[in-house]
Write a protein that holds these residues in place. Sequence first.
Motif, PDB file in Angstrom:
ATOM      1  N   HIS A  94      37.712  37.570  43.740  1.00 32.14           N
ATOM      2  CA  HIS A  94      37.127  36.480  44.435  1.00 32.14           C
ATOM      3  C   HIS A  94      36.625  37.656  46.041  1.00 32.14           C
ATOM      4  CE1 HIS A  94      39.574  33.693  42.717  1.00 32.14           C
ATOM      5  NE2 HIS A  94      40.711  34.527  43.255  1.00 32.14           N
ATOM      6  N   LEU A  95      36.832  38.964  46.211  1.00 31.11           N
ATOM      7  CA  LEU A  95      36.626  39.757  47.131  1.00 31.11           C
ATOM      8  C   LEU A  95      36.962  41.172  46.500  1.00 31.11           C
ATOM      9  CD1 LEU A  95      38.635  38.891  50.137  1.00 31.11           C
ATOM     10  CD2 LEU A  95      36.774  37.881  49.863  1.00 31.11           C
ATOM     11  N   PRO A  96      35.790  42.030  47.061  1.00 33.99           N
ATOM     12  CA  PRO A  96      34.666  41.146  47.873  1.00 33.99           C
ATOM     13  C   PRO A  96      33.481  40.482  47.079  1.00 33.99           C
ATOM     14  CG  PRO A  96      34.419  43.515  46.913  1.00 33.99           C
ATOM     15  CD  PRO A  96      35.210  43.668  46.423  1.00 33.99           C
ATOM     16  N   GLU A  97      33.308  40.220  46.559  1.00 32.40           N
ATOM     17  CA  GLU A  97      32.273  39.405  46.040  1.00 32.40           C
ATOM     18  C   GLU A  97      33.320  38.376  44.427  1.00 32.40           C
ATOM     19  OE1 GLU A  97      29.387  41.344  44.559  1.00 32.40           O
ATOM     20  OE2 GLU A  97      28.407  42.213  47.067  1.00 32.40           O
ATOM     21  N   CYS A 148      42.421  48.244  53.520  1.00 29.10           N
ATOM     22  CA  CYS A 148      40.695  48.034  54.249  1.00 29.10           C
ATOM     23  C   CYS A 148      39.641  49.221  53.433  1.00 29.10           C
ATOM     24  CB  CYS A 148      40.168  47.336  55.405  1.00 29.10           C
ATOM     25  SG  CYS A 148      40.274  45.536  55.873  1.00 29.10           S
ATOM     26  N   GLY A 149      38.953  49.029  52.650  1.00 28.84           N
ATOM     27  CA  GLY A 149      38.064  50.102  52.187  1.00 28.84           C
ATOM     28  C   GLY A 149      36.622  49.861  52.917  1.00 28.84           C
ATOM     29  N   SER A 150      35.607  50.400  52.561  1.00 29.93           N
ATOM     30  CA  SER A 150      34.779  49.757  53.525  1.00 29.93           C
ATOM     31  C   SER A 150      33.778  48.333  53.050  1.00 29.93           C
ATOM     32  CB  SER A 150      33.384  51.002  52.970  1.00 29.93           C
ATOM     33  OG  SER A 150      32.890  50.943  51.054  1.00 29.93           O
ATOM     34  N   LYS A 151      34.280  47.983  52.453  1.00 31.70           N
ATOM     35  CA  LYS A 151      33.877  46.485  52.217  1.00 31.70           C
ATOM     36  C   LYS A 151      35.177  45.388  52.158  1.00 31.70           C
ATOM     37  CE  LYS A 151      30.137  48.140  48.972  1.00 31.70           C
ATOM     38  NZ  LYS A 151      29.234  47.285  47.677  1.00 31.70           N
ATOM     39  N   GLY A 152      36.360  45.873  52.871  1.00 32.43           N
ATOM     40  CA  GLY A 152      37.789  44.936  52.948  1.00 32.43           C
ATOM     41  C   GLY A 152      38.673  45.205  51.777  1.00 32.43           C
ATOM     42  N   PRO A 153      39.199  44.226  51.485  1.00 34.22           N
ATOM     43  CA  PRO A 153      40.511  44.323  49.871  1.00 34.22           C
ATOM     44  C   PRO A 153      39.720  44.027  49.546  1.00 34.22           C
ATOM     45  CG  PRO A 153      40.497  42.436  51.509  1.00 34.22           C
ATOM     46  CD  PRO A 153      39.522  42.922  52.354  1.00 34.22           C
ATOM     47  N   ILE A 247      49.856  31.901  36.712  1.00 36.95           N
ATOM     48  CA  ILE A 247      48.108  32.071  37.798  1.00 36.95           C
ATOM     49  C   ILE A 247      48.905  33.527  39.077  1.00 36.95           C
ATOM     50  CG2 ILE A 247      46.597  31.414  39.117  1.00 36.95           C
ATOM     51  CD1 ILE A 247      47.138  28.633  38.043  1.00 36.95           C
ATOM     52  N   ALA A 248      48.339  34.504  38.251  1.00 38.67           N
ATOM     53  CA  ALA A 248      48.407  35.780  39.640  1.00 38.67           C
ATOM     54  C   ALA A 248      47.144  36.402  39.893  1.00 38.67           C
ATOM     55  CB  ALA A 248      48.937  37.174  38.430  1.00 38.67           C
ATOM     56  N   SER A 249      47.392  36.237  41.102  1.00 37.22           N
ATOM     57  CA  SER A 249      46.481  37.249  42.312  1.00 37.22           C
ATOM     58  C   SER A 249      46.992  37.993  42.902  1.00 37.22           C
ATOM     59  CB  SER A 249      45.975  35.309  43.377  1.00 37.22           C
ATOM     60  OG  SER A 249      45.772  34.599  42.606  1.00 37.22           O
ATOM     61  N   PHE A 250      46.415  39.090  42.879  1.00 37.18           N
ATOM     62  CA  PHE A 250      46.046  40.512  42.966  1.00 37.18           C
ATOM     63  C   PHE A 250      45.643  40.575  44.808  1.00 37.18           C
ATOM     64  CE2 PHE A 250      47.218  39.756  39.122  1.00 37.18           C
ATOM     65  CZ  PHE A 250      48.153  41.090  38.669  1.00 37.18           C
ATOM     66  N   TYR A 251      45.987  40.682  46.087  1.00 40.42           N
ATOM     67  CA  TYR A 251      45.462  40.955  47.105  1.00 40.42           C
ATOM     68  C   TYR A 251      45.634  42.281  47.317  1.00 40.42           C
ATOM     69  CZ  TYR A 251      44.501  40.798  52.428  1.00 40.42           C
ATOM     70  OH  TYR A 251      43.398  41.308  53.467  1.00 40.42           O
ATOM     71  N   ASN A 252      44.409  43.291  46.749  1.00 36.18           N
ATOM     72  CA  ASN A 252      45.043  44.910  46.940  1.00 36.18           C
ATOM     73  C   ASN A 252      43.707  45.846  47.504  1.00 36.18           C
ATOM     74  OD1 ASN A 252      46.832  44.543  44.018  1.00 36.18           O
ATOM     75  ND2 ASN A 252      44.894  44.943  43.025  1.00 36.18           N
ATOM     76  N   PRO A 253      44.266  47.090  48.238  1.00 32.19           N
ATOM     77  CA  PRO A 253      43.560  47.510  48.568  1.00 32.19           C
ATOM     78  C   PRO A 253      42.532  47.646  48.023  1.00 32.19           C
ATOM     79  CG  PRO A 253      45.503  49.157  47.947  1.00 32.19           C
ATOM     80  CD  PRO A 253      44.840  47.449  47.509  1.00 32.19           C
ATOM     81  N   GLY A 254      41.234  47.954  49.468  1.00 32.35           N
ATOM     82  CA  GLY A 254      39.324  47.547  48.423  1.00 32.35           C
ATOM     83  C   GLY A 254      39.653  49.222  47.524  1.00 32.35           C
ATOM     84  N   ARG A 255      38.230  49.140  46.987  1.00 32.21           N
ATOM     85  CA  ARG A 255      38.012  50.235  45.406  1.00 32.21           C
ATOM     86  C   ARG A 255      38.325  52.281  46.911  1.00 32.21           C
ATOM     87  NH1 ARG A 255      32.536  49.328  42.304  1.00 32.21           N
ATOM     88  NH2 ARG A 255      33.029  51.030  41.728  1.00 32.21           N
ATOM     89  N   ASP A 256      38.128  51.689  48.519  1.00 31.99           N
ATOM     90  CA  ASP A 256      37.554  53.638  48.391  1.00 31.99           C
ATOM     91  C   ASP A 256      38.448  53.246  49.808  1.00 31.99           C
ATOM     92  OD1 ASP A 256      36.179  51.710  49.938  1.00 31.99           O
ATOM     93  OD2 ASP A 256      34.299  52.623  50.587  1.00 31.99           O
ATOM     94  N   ALA A 257      39.403  52.598  49.649  1.00 32.53           N
ATOM     95  CA  ALA A 257      40.614  53.031  50.674  1.00 32.53           C
ATOM     96  C   ALA A 257      41.482  54.017  50.549  1.00 32.53           C
ATOM     97  CB  ALA A 257      41.346  51.790  50.299  1.00 32.53           C
ATOM     98  N   VAL A 258      42.015  54.677  51.081  1.00 28.64           N
ATOM     99  CA  VAL A 258      42.859  55.868  50.965  1.00 28.64           C
ATOM    100  C   VAL A 258      43.727  55.921  51.100  1.00 28.64           C
ATOM    101  CG1 VAL A 258      42.862  58.333  52.079  1.00 28.64           C
ATOM    102  CG2 VAL A 258      40.930  57.320  51.229  1.00 28.64           C
TER     103      VAL A 258
END
Length: 318
Positions: A94-97, A148-153, A247-258
Amino acid sequence: MEIFPVIDLSKLNGEERKPTMEVINDACENWGFFELVNHGISHDLLDAVERLTKEHYRKCMEQRFKEMVASKGLEAVQSEIDDLDWESTFFLRHLPESNLVEIPDLEEDYRKTMKEFALELEKLAEQLLDLLCENLGLEKGYLKKAFCGSKGPTFGTKISNYPPCPKPDLIKGLRAHTDAGGIILLFQDDKVSGLQLLKDGQWIDVPPMIHSIVINLGDQLEVITNGKYKSVLHRVLAQTDGTRMSIASFYNPGRDAVIYPAPELVEKEEKESQIYPKFVFEDYMKLYAGLKFQAKEPRFEAMKAVESTINMGPIATA
């Protein structure tokens, strides 16, 4: 026997807000899991998601699963299988795209319904993160910003079906693991059980409840909360009767989030010998991919070896 925490989210709006927040905090500290009712997602939408998911499995996934089982000879196994799971899955991003339009075999009604469902879950995830901030004494918005990484979660959904299994004592529906990410929102079958979590050395059933959303915490929240909240081992038992929907939905950090412990949650004496590392989320996921079904502690230790190369800026919550 302890009672699995079930939380009526509508009570946050009245006189029972304080005790409800206390139950959420206790669940995060001592269970790593809780179940939500009156969470704001309409029952009609949940019913549509369930109906369309089960239809899609019957039309597009069931025969493929049977062919896989036959090709591997799984119905005739005589010893425990520890390198695969008795599940039929596909993934939506779903996110970022979004990749909804790219998934083959999805009927348009199913695509639209899952898009609407994902938007509702995203709102619920962000509401829950702010409730956790409140309980932790962190500024509102801290956890969302931390993700939030550079493109959000990143946000995606794993759609699983667990068909009847002839050898449930030898094959797990899903082997024991902790989740790598942030906060997980699960809409599960309300008739066929199987999900269990490990608490105080005992496997405890997560009760199937109609129209509920099960929440569990991932490794990233354990790190950010400096261990105040912990991710918990869980598994799915295969069943001899009934197909279980998950149906498991994962709200995770963005790829480049520290990712690193919130400074407010690190005691002064800990700062010189910090238990949890700081790392880039994508690096953790690369490590997790090969070690999912192993203990999380060595993963944290491995990330300490690379943390000296990471620039850590402050998290702005304004």
